[in-house]
Design an enzyme around this catalytic site. Structure first.
Site, PDB file in Angstrom:
ATOM      1  N   GLY A 260     126.025  19.848  76.014  1.00 46.93           N
ATOM      2  CA  GLY A 260     125.420  19.997  74.827  1.00 46.93           C
ATOM      3  C   GLY A 260     124.193  18.602  74.819  1.00 46.93           C
ATOM      4  O   GLY A 260     123.136  18.524  75.824  1.00 46.93           O
ATOM      5  N   GLU A 295     118.565  18.302  66.894  1.00 44.08           N
ATOM      6  CA  GLU A 295     118.771  17.075  66.772  1.00 44.08           C
ATOM      7  C   GLU A 295     117.263  15.861  66.425  1.00 44.08           C
ATOM      8  O   GLU A 295     117.686  15.136  66.249  1.00 44.08           O
ATOM      9  CB  GLU A 295     118.762  16.633  69.074  1.00 44.08           C
ATOM     10  CG  GLU A 295     119.881  17.166  69.171  1.00 44.08           C
ATOM     11  CD  GLU A 295     121.030  17.621  69.106  1.00 44.08           C
ATOM     12  OE1 GLU A 295     121.312  16.481  68.587  1.00 44.08           O
ATOM     13  OE2 GLU A 295     121.757  18.059  69.533  1.00 44.08           O
TER      14      GLU A 295
END
Length: 811
Positions: A260, A295
């Protein structure tokens, strides 16, 4: 005694007792090229509110020496070092070594098979920093970190803060990084190796992207897209939160054997599987954009402002997942991302929220091990959908105002959910206490239908609904298509809500049009077949998506057959105009044929999917996706020959075609070996293993299971592809021993940390050659497993139980 998991009570006591002033962490990576060890010296300065009291520091690495204010300390064997007799001000120094850098948590050494180069990454969420150096590993003890890293001279070292001072030391170099702002331990990072580096200036930021050298060509190909998205995201969030990203440097590092992506402040780590050697499909490009923005959102929500304890982990992840879609729609070319969200992850969330792992979005977390178990479909896609509903409920302008106030008030501190609710309530003027309790503290999914009484239309909830705003769309025929004739928003507060403003007659009324809320819907009995038959005629990606989601949910609940759902979604796929959802719909269509249909219906549904793929391949923009779909559904020699002809020199498609041909019983051993010889991808051996996995050959299955499930030689990012090829329909006679081996492996599935535990537990679970009794045995085995394994196993087993029911009922 094993490594202990930090409890909430312990964390609260420690937080009340000490204040961490700073970390100085000296890291030595020079042993890694030829050996496994990372050596660290962690020096922690902290104060104590009650001089004379004691506490402990976390360190699950091998402790070589430890002193507190110059006095030697004795570590315990539970991953902690007792700290007795604290002074008002303290200096702790711990030397530690971590030699488990292959399969252990926190730090990983990867060797690139292309050139033998070594790369090392750290990843610490939720509490894996303690496996590398001594620290107070809990989110509310934030402090500046200063990293000094000694590494081989050919390596580049990256950490949270940019502009390190680099000193030559013969065969090594020493990298001294400036202090970070106050960060939780889990937000820190060190990445190192002989990277290929690209840098760009954008709006006052110094942007860097990095990858292993063997992926330099791919990184160069994708650089413009990555930098454009990064610039767009930084600008969007700076405006939305009224706070520019406060650091000049922003690095993104694509690493081998990483699962990931991780939101380390100023230095995001990615799996380099996102750097695809084959030209990315539209869905793969969109996924890269969403992960990048997810993110990035964490820079504000998670890093600058951090949750106080892991009970708000859902908020950290759900907010980033919501925000990445919000930003993508508002600032990038990916304007249909909410339709993609509905066709993909949101359907998974509906399934999970109606199964044994359903839980309130916000729930008490006793210890960190439990926190690791809620990285799930409730936390991510349901949480994101609920926050989208919250923005709808208060209005986007007021939502932005509340978020700006939240960040201004709490920057570099820690918060709870209530702090966010208070900021949004103040900005919107709405009392959100009821909303919070209903949406965040209550498990399960609302379900709505429409009731007709003459000209009166009433929205009816199955039970007491959550307060929410949703829309009902009215559609009438316009030739071969349906045209929206009205859209009525309603605010739901009671089980029955009148819907006014709809036309007197409509061909179809669509509940939750525009997909504004998280709720399942059902057509009334009179329009059930109409919805299934006409879903493809709806005019927009989101309206078609809402109809398709209803039919899919009916399938998973045993209220529609696989044949009905397959015909409906294949028709939607053929009519779809948005690239964002072609791949998710194709996945659903193929999954229906492979996993949900009884044996008697599978050939026809597979053939229909293959036909749809061949038709889609005529569109140049969809050709690649369609050919990949055909590589999963080719029904015989004609399809395979056509696929080979279309693939030409495309190595990725040739591998996919070989997997399908092997599954159908073809001898592709020689061709697989020849393709492996000419494939420049250093990870091509995984593609060859995937071909072997699909073969209905007992020796091949045994070899693949050993390498995949026992030896774990397959990189974690490739486990799904290999496992999906291993478990194929029609090969049940081969699977009995592996179903039992899976159950025997359950107690060890948590090894390697959170992400491997989730991947192996889910992907190795057998979808074939089992019955309901096996599912019950698996769920019993889950009760004794680590929390992350338990929840993942329960979720996957419930999905498989529903598949078994669908196959049985449909048959």
């Amino acid at each position: 005694m094993g490594i202990r998991s930090l409890t909430r009570t312990e964390a609260e006591r420690r937080s009340a007792l000490i204040t961490v002033e700073r970390y100085d962490v000296d890291i030595d990576l020079t042993a890694l090229p030829g050996g496994p060890e990372i050596r660290c010296v962690s020096t922690v300065a902290f104060s104590c509110a009650e001089p004379g009291a004691g506490t402990f520091v976390d360190c699950a690495a091998e402790v070589r020496s430890a002193t507190l204010n110059g006095t030697p300390l004795t570590p315990s064997d539970d991953g902690r070092i007792p700290l007795p007799g604290l002074a008002a001000h303290n200096v702790l120094r711990v030397e530690s070594v971590q030699a488990d850098t292959t399969a252990g948590p926190g730090v990983h050494k990867a060797v690139d098979p292309a050139d033998g180069e070594v790369y090392v990454w750290t990843s610490f969420e939720p509490d894996e920093a303690r496996f590398v150096w001594a620290c107070f590993d809990q989110p509310d003890l934030k402090a500046p970190h200063a990293f000094t890293v000694t590494a081989p001279a050919a390596w580049t070292v990256l950490s949270n803060s940019g502009d390190p001072r680099v000193e030559e030391q013969g065969a090594a170099r020493r990298w001294a990084f400036p202090d970070t702002p106050p960060l939780s331990v889990y937000n820190t990072v060190v990445n190192a190796g002989p990277f290929h580096e690209i840098r760009r200036e954008a709006d006052g930021h110094d942007l860097g992207i990095f990858a292993r050298r063997s992926l330099a060509e791919v990184l160069e190909r994708d650089a413009d897209e990555i930098f454009t998205l990064t610039r767009q995201g930084l600008a969007f969030f700076a405006e939305a939160f009224a706070m520019p990203f406060p650091q000049r440097t922003y690095d993104q590092v694509f690493m081998p054997e990483f699962g990931g992506a991780m939101e380390n402040y100023g230095c995001v780590t990615w799996s380099d599987i996102f750097l695809r050697r084959a030209t990315p499909t539209p869905a793969e490009r969109e996924l890269l954009a969403l992960v990048l923005l997810h993110e990035m959102a964490h820079m504000w929500f998670g890093n600058i402002v951090t949750m106080r304890w892991w009970d708000d982990l859902w908020l950290n992840e759900a907010f980033a997942e919501f925000a990445c879609h919000w930003a993508a729609e508002g600032a990038t070319r990916y304007t249909d991302v909410w339709a993609g969200h509905l066709a993909g992850d949101k359907l998974k969330a509906y399934l999970s929220d109606q199964g044994p792992v359903s839980h309130p979005i916000h729930q008490p977390i006793h210890d960190v091990a439990q926190a690791a178990s809620i990285f799930d479909n409730i936390t991510y896609p349901k949480g994101a959908s609920v926050l989208q509903q919250l923005m709808t409920y208060v209005g986007e302008d007021r939502f932005r105002t509340g978020m700006a106030a939240y960040f201004a008030r709490h920057a570099w501190g820690t918060t709870t959910l209530q702090d966010l609710i208070d900021a949004l309530a103040e900005a919107s003027g709405r009392d959100l206490a009821t909303w919070r309790k209903a949406w965040l503290e209550t498990a399960g999914t609302d379900r709505f239908t429409l009731e007709h009484d003459g000209d009166t239309v009433t929205l009816v909830a199955d039970g007491i609904p959550r307060p929410q705003v949703l829309a009902v769309g009215a559609y009438g025929s316009d030739g071969d298509a349906l045209e929206r004739t009205a859209l009525v928003r309603v605010e739901v507060t009671e089980p029955r809500t009148p819907v006014t403003g709809l036309p007197a007659t409509s061909d179809l009324l669509l509940i939750n049009d525009d997909d504004l809320t998280f709720a399942t819907t059902r057509p009334d009995p009179a329009t059930r077949d109409t919805l299934i038959r006409t879903a493809a005629r709806l005019p927009t990606a989101i309206s078609r998506g809402v109809a398709a989601a209803t039919v899919w949910d009916m399938l998973t609940a045993g209220e529609a057959t696989a044949a009905e759902a397959g015909r409906c979604l294949t028709a939607v796929l053929a009519a779809e105009t948005s690239d964002a959802v072609i791949e998710p719909y194709l996945t659903l269509v193929i999954d229906i044929a492979e996993l949900w249909a009884p044996d008697a219906d599978r050939p026809a549904l597979t053939q229909a999917a293959a036909k749809a793929c061949r038709q889609l391949a005529g569109d140049p923009g969809r050709r690649q996706v369609a050919l990949r779909g055909l590589a999963r559904t080719a029904t015989g020699a004609e399809d395979l020959a056509w696929l080979r002809d279309q693939a030409g020199d495309d190595i990725d498609l040739r591998w996919r075609a070989l997997v399908r041909e092997a599954e159908l019983g073809g001898d592709v051993t020689a061709e697989s070996a020849a393709l492996l010889e000419r494939d420049p991808d250093p990870d091509a051996w995984v593609r060859a293993l995937t071909v072997r996995a699909a073969s209905p050959d007992p020796a091949a299955k045994a070899e693949v299971w050993q390498r995949l499930a026992v030896d774990r030689t397959v990189p974690v990012q490739s486990v799904r592809a290999v496992a999906d090829a291993f478990w194929r329909p029609g090969q049940d006679a081969l699977f009995a021993p592996y179903a039992e081996r899976y159950l025997a492996a359950v107690p060890q599935l948590d090894q390697g940390g959170m992400i491997p535990a989730m991947v192996y537990t889910s992907r190795l679970f057998p979808p074939y050659a089992i019955d309901s009794a096996y599912v019950e045995k698996a769920q019993l085995a889950a009760q004794e497993a680590a929390p992350v394994v338990r929840n993942t196993l329960l979720e996957r087993s419930d999905a498989v139980r529903r598949m078994l029911h669908a196959r049985s009922v449909n048959a």
